[in-house]
Scaffold this active site. Structure first.
Site, PDB file in Angstrom:
ATOM      1  N   GLY A  10       1.575  15.345 -23.173  1.00  0.00           N
ATOM      2  CA  GLY A  10       2.493  16.569 -23.190  1.00  0.00           C
ATOM      3  C   GLY A  10       2.256  17.549 -22.273  1.00  0.00           C
ATOM      4  N   GLY A  11       2.287  16.741 -20.888  1.00  0.00           N
ATOM      5  CA  GLY A  11       2.367  17.862 -19.651  1.00  0.00           C
ATOM      6  C   GLY A  11       3.759  17.972 -19.375  1.00  0.00           C
ATOM      7  CG  LEU A  12       4.972  20.581 -16.322  1.00  0.00           C
ATOM      8  CD1 LEU A  12       5.085  20.891 -14.587  1.00  0.00           C
ATOM      9  CD2 LEU A  12       5.897  21.761 -17.240  1.00  0.00           C
ATOM     10  CB  ALA A  13       6.058  14.000 -16.663  1.00  0.00           C
ATOM     11  N   GLY A  14       5.862  14.560 -19.535  1.00  0.00           N
ATOM     12  CA  GLY A  14       5.976  14.071 -20.967  1.00  0.00           C
ATOM     13  C   GLY A  14       7.061  15.030 -21.864  1.00  0.00           C
ATOM     14  CG  HIS A 235      -5.902  21.263  -2.482  1.00  0.00           C
ATOM     15  ND1 HIS A 235      -6.196  22.370  -1.837  1.00  0.00           N
ATOM     16  CD2 HIS A 235      -4.562  21.446  -3.029  1.00  0.00           C
ATOM     17  CE1 HIS A 235      -5.232  23.093  -1.966  1.00  0.00           C
ATOM     18  NE2 HIS A 235      -4.283  22.681  -2.717  1.00  0.00           N
ATOM     19  NE  ARG A 296      -1.593  20.746  -1.296  1.00  0.00           N
ATOM     20  CZ  ARG A 296      -1.050  20.729  -2.671  1.00  0.00           C
ATOM     21  NH1 ARG A 296      -1.121  19.825  -3.582  1.00  0.00           N
ATOM     22  NH2 ARG A 296      -0.828  22.028  -3.281  1.00  0.00           N
ATOM     23  NE  ARG A 411       1.055  16.437  -5.565  1.00  0.00           N
ATOM     24  CZ  ARG A 411       0.861  17.886  -5.613  1.00  0.00           C
ATOM     25  NH1 ARG A 411       1.703  18.618  -5.220  1.00  0.00           N
ATOM     26  NH2 ARG A 411      -0.572  18.179  -6.092  1.00  0.00           N
ATOM     27  CB  SER A 416       2.697  17.922  -8.392  1.00  0.00           C
ATOM     28  OG  SER A 416       2.302  19.312  -8.575  1.00  0.00           O
TER      29      SER A 416
END
Lengths: 625, 259
Positions: A10-14, A235, A296, A411, A416
């Site tokens: 249930g993060g952004l992609a989900g 990072h 990075r 990345r 992201s």
């Protein structure tokens, strides 16, 4: 009968996948180990990229494509990157329409700031908690669909595995209710994994505790290909901590923050008392064009070199200064408030007036589940193609950090959040096309298949509850983390990787002698952890194996034994000798590592990129000075 | 300073089970917080008396105070465990689950009612779709800055935990959901549905149930101006109630276009 869709994570992609499915009128079951509003996307700080070009700089999605491909040293299939960069401005507008409180200009327009690996102001931001604000916006839209009865949330449910039919297609999932410890099987016509990255494999990282990578690990064990595992981003700027390393966003440098160490080795004075001419701004000195905003991987390597090779760390420690104290406090509060608070709260020092002590930390996995794409002859993504974001398992999709697709070998900052949302936007329609094409042929999911899926996991967990050996699983997890930090971060060596490959086998043996610590059936976190731990060990094994086999340096994967010589001319393309070496390296290694699980250990094959036959951009040497 | 940390944890195997205290002693580590201490206990779940026990259950995720998961009572005060630094806590450190939410086990509770409240007040901007519909409305930096602060609410539950009006059997929504109405009603598009959200704040458990104790604003880890939000929404619901009364004929139908 209506199709059934499952989204795991249930993060952004989900959540974006869920929204696309629900918007098309489809019923979706979304599974998440935490209430979706608490997903790891909240940790993203600096912003989201999109070439909206509101600063008169002539920015364009094509330049965004080039920055992204070059940032990843060309190890990304190009059409998905193009699709993403072209969709970026409209994605930012969409988020704005959803109510994200993006920072604004005095005219009331969206504001944009600088980020690493680009020379343009391309990053929209909401203070320094952009990920949190974006996640909340999608969470709100999903709650609306939940209110309307299209979405059903299964929160505190953990994905255990996908359920395969005789043809090898995904027909549903098995999942564990983390409060009652009940296991159930759920049917679906298409499943999307949006389960994030595996940062916890490294013990301490900038990741949330929930980012075990367990779902990916298990899917890989069950036949999904895991690609480019060796590319794990470190990072440059984090605060080392006892429980986790807390990110200090790249936006601190985007807003003018400077990285330095005292010129005098072991200088005992406080950072703020060291005069300007006694400070060494090593990034600005070495990279006059990009300065503190090098990508990075470059930044982390330079900090490592200064601290580890030259012994120039602040007060002899593993630390360099990240300094924003020359920027007015009011601007810092408005644009970087979130991270100013984090530093103050966790370190007890006010970064508005004193330089921050930071050090690199494991942050993001470029690698992940391999997934397909379909583009036309012009390299434009085909809308609604069932191949978008689909893994090698029919019916199983992947989106977000858990996929391998958008970032190549490294990345760029603020890409992201964008890749998560874009992947979700194309995964949803792809799942619908797949289900429509296959429903008739396949019919309903047989009850026996679900029953077998549940039974397998009931047995597995019953075996876990009986584990009464001498080993504490959390100690094994800590040892795995220490091993991975030592072997597979900023600088890798084949000698150390060989040692690590032996060690990981030993840890796998220790796992078999685990003690479950708790045999109860209410919120038994250690039983769930024992299961996750095995899946993490499998991912760790693959990261080590793929790292060992890739004998080159590219993006975040750096082996001093295999570094190209420095070009002798200002423009690398003018140095024929360099170009010959560079080309030979690419011929051999500009390939995706494709990891397949076998009982004997990971099998890794290097496969050419499909899109390089007809590239949008021909690869070029990656230089930032 | 002692080189040990003593932690006392109020534990229970679930609703209906008796609670008990267990004490643990762990090595003091630099920069330790309550989470890192709980992690040490996981690696060696043995009490001070030498009894092997189960690792305590607790919720956690981001560990940088943006997800809201690890909220609990620490030395009697509700806050996030991740930002509770051991060096700043008096010992023994006591950990207890929040008391205003149904207990699940040990330090974990069920905060579902907070998410349900967000549904009741329709805490979202009803967009037409996710298609390419161009930029959103212009907004002044001042409005956005206020909305940003309101929007940092991580549904952690601190404001409910300290509220005298929230107790088992009471229906009060609490400050978090009320403040979210202010957030969405101050968005140019969200404002079009302001009355819907205000209706969500009226009736049983609504904004009128606030007892003005103002504990919420002090407990909020994000510094959200909760009492201003409550005052603002109390005014707005009063206006809405009057408007509803004056326009009651219209509402029954007859006037205006159908729909």
């Amino acid at each position: 009968m209506a199709e059934r869709y499952i989204v795991v994570g249930g993060g952004l992609a989900g959540l974006m996948t869920v929204i696309k499915l629900a918007e098309a009128g489809k019923h979706v079951d979304v599974f998440s180990i935490v209430p979706v509003k608490r997903s790891h996307s909240v940790c993203a700080q600096g912003g989201i990229n999109g070439a909206v070009n509101t600063k008169g700089e002539g920015d364009h999605p094509d330049i965004h494509v080039k920055d992204t491909l070059k940032g990843g040293d060309f190890l990304a299939e190009q059409p998905p990157v193009k699709g993403m960069c072209y969709a970026a401005p409209q994605i930012i507008y969409l988020l704005d329409r959803m109510g994200v409180p993006f920072n604004r200009t005095s005219e009331g327009l969206l504001d944009f700031r600088r980020f690493g690996g680009t020379l343009h102001h391309r990053t929209a931001f909401a203070g320094a908690s952009t990920g949190q604000q974006l996640l909340y916006a999608l969470d709100e839209q999903v709650r609306r669909y939940e209110h309307d009865g299209l979405v059903r949330k299964y929160e505190y449910w953990e994905y255990l595995s996908f359920i395969k039919d005789e043809q090898g297609a995904c027909r549903g999932i098995a999942a564990l209710e983390l409060r009652t410890m009940e296991i159930e099987a759920f049917a679906a016509d298409a499943v999307c994994l949006a389960t994030g990255g595996p940062g916890i494999v490294y013990g301490r990282s900038t990741n949330s505790t929930i980012n075990t990578g367990s779902a990916n690990g298990r899917s890989y064990m069950d036949g999904a290909i895991y690609a480019n595992a060796e590319f794990v981003q470190v990072h440059p700027t984090a605060i080392p901590g006892e429980d986790k390393h807390r990110l200090m966003s790249e936006s601190a440098r985007g807003e003018g923050g400077r990285v330095w160490v005292p010129k005098q080795k072991g200088d005992k004075r406080r950072g703020k008392d060291i005069p300007e001419n006694e400070r060494w701004y090593f990034l600005e000195e070495k990279y006059p064009r990009y300065g503190n905003l090098v990508p990075r991987d470059v930044g982390s390597r330079e900090i490592f070199a200064v601290v580890k090779d030259l012994g120039m760390g602040v007060e002899g420690q593993d630390a360099v200064y990240l300094d924003v104290s020359h920027i007015p406090a009011a601007i810092l509060d408005r644009k970087l408030g979130g991270i100013m608070e984090i530093y103050e709260k966790f370190q007890g020092v006010d970064p508005r007036h004193e330089p921050m002590k930071i050090f690199p930390a494991v942050h993001y996995s470029m690698g992940g589940l391999w997934c397909d794409y379909e583009a036309d002859a012009k390299n434009d993504m085909v809308p609604g193609s069932p191949r978008q974001q689909r893994t090698n398992i029919p019916g199983l999709y992947a989106a977000g950090e858990c996929d391998y697709a958008y970032h190549g070998a490294n990345r760029l900052g603020a890409n992201s959040l964008l890749s998560c949302i874009y992947a979700g936007m194309i995964a949803g329609p792809a799942m619908i096309s797949y289900a429509r094409n296959n429903m008739k042929a396949k019919g309903d999911v047989p009850g026996s298949l679900l029953a077998a899926g549940k039974k397998q996991w009931d047995e597995r967990f019953n075996a876990i509850y009986r584990m009464s050996g001498p080993e504490n699983p959390y100690v094994i997890g800590q040892q795995m983390g220490d091993l991975m930090i030592k072997s597979a971060t900023v600088v890798k060596s084949n000698a150390q990787l060989d040692v690590a490959l032996g060690e990981i086998q030993r840890l796998k043996e220790s796992w078999k002698r685990c003690n479950v610590l708790d045999t109860g059936r209410t919120v038994n976190q250690s039983a769930a952890y024992v299961n996750q731990l095995w899946n993490m060990l499998e991912i760790a094994h693959l990261i080590l194996k793929a790292s060992r086999l890739r004998d080159e340096s590219r993006g975040s994967h750096y082996k001093p034994e295999f570094v190209l010589p420095k070009p002798k001319t200002a423009k690398p393309t003018d140095d024929a000798e360099f170009m010959a070496a560079w080309k030979a390296r690419n011929d051999r290694w500009l390939r995706n590592s494709m990891g397949t699980w076998t009982p004997e250990g990971p099998r890794v094959e290097f496969q050419e990129l499909q899109s390089l036959k007809n590239p949008i951009l021909a690869p070029e040497p990656r230089h930032y000075d | 300073m002692s080189d040990k940390v003593i932690v006392r944890i109020e534990r229970s195997d679930g609703p209906g089970h008796p609670s008990r205290w267990e004490e643990f002693q762990v090595d003091r580590r630099p920069n330790a917080n309550v989470i890192s201490v709980l992690m040490q206990i996981q690696r060696n779940p043995v009490t001070t008396e030498g009894k092997t026990t189960t690792p305590p259950a607790w919720d956690a995720a981001c560990l940088e105070e943006v997800c809201g998961s690890c909220t609990m009572l620490i030395n009697g005060k509700v806050r996030q465990a991740c930002s509770a630094l051991i060096d700043k806590l008096s010992q023994p450190v006591t950990l207890q689950p929040m008391k205003k939410f149904p207990l699940v086990r040990d330090l974990t509770v069920d905060r579902q009612k907070m998410f349900d409240a967000l549904k009741r007040v329709r805490a979202w901007v009803p967009i037409d779709g996710t298609y390419d519909l161009g930029p959103g409305p212009k907004q002044s930096p001042e409005v956005t800055e206020l909305r940003y602060v309101l929007s940092t609410c991580m549904t952690c539950g601190c404001c409910l935990e300290v509220c005298p009006q929230v107790a088992p059997g009471t229906a009060f929504l609490g400050a978090a959901a009320i403040s979210q109405v202010r957030l969405f009603n101050s968005h140019p598009t969200g404002a079009m549905n302001a009355s819907e959200r205000l209706h969500g704040l009226m009736g049983e458990g609504g904004v009128a149930d606030c007892g003005k104790a103002a504990n919420c604003v002090d407990a909020c880890p994000k510094g959200i101006p909760l009492t201003s939000s409550i005052a603002d929404m109390a005014r707005e619901t009063t206006k809405q109630a009057l408007k509803d009364w004056f326009l009651r004929d219209e509402r029954k139908g007859g006037a205006g276009p159908a729909g």
